[in-house]
Write a protein that holds these residues in place. Structure first.
Motif: not given
Length: 152
Positions: A2-31
């Motif tokens: 899970i953490v690996h995927q979160v890091v990849e996801g955050v890096q993907g957001l950053h590469s698209r010019g987006v800073l999330h600023r609220d990374i926490k369990p409530e802001n993750l959905l696990v399929e």
């Protein structure tokens, strides 16, 4: 992982010019419908444009604020995100956040972590929750850490 995927996801957001600023369990959905769980990062309500500037306004969860916001009133995107990833991991491992107050964030040492957690996981966590922003690993290097590469 899970953490690996979160890091990849955050890096993907950053590469698209987006800073999330609220990374926490409530802001993750696990399929969980497939053999491998897939993580989705949600709720960009605290987000903003990602840049290399210094931010002076923090929007996010109080329990995930990095020390530099309290000590300097400012932060940079990547070290703040690395801190939040550390808080997220700590919360996933223990069920609670590592620091409850601004004084704890600034002064308290990282609470002891159970011994059944791997050495590499503990190392990753300690690096992410380094009090000095410049002491934290760069975002782009996180996926190179042995723990996220599958070494215990």
């Amino acid at each position: 992982m899970i953490v690996h995927q979160v890091v990849e996801g955050v890096q993907g957001l950053h590469s698209r010019g987006v800073l999330h600023r609220d990374i926490k369990p409530e802001n993750l959905l696990v399929e969980t419908g497939s053999d491998t769980p897939r993580v989705r990062i949600i709720d960009l309500g605290c987000g903003c444009l990602h840049n290399n500037e210094v931010y002076s306004e923090f929007n996010g969860t109080d329990l995930h604020i990095p020390p530099e916001v309290y000590t300097k009133g400012a932060y940079r995107a990547d070290p703040m995100t690395v801190w939040q990833l550390g808080v997220l991991l700590y919360e996933m491992l223990t069920g609670h956040v590592p620091f409850q107050t601004s004084a704890e964030v600034i002064f308290k040492k990282l609470p002891r972590i159970e011994s059944d957690i791997s050495t590499n996981c503990k190392d990753f966590l300690k690096r992410c929750l380094t009090k000095r922003a410049l002491g934290r690993p760069p975002m782009q290097s996180l996926l190179l850490h042995p723990w996220l590469r599958g070494a215990d």
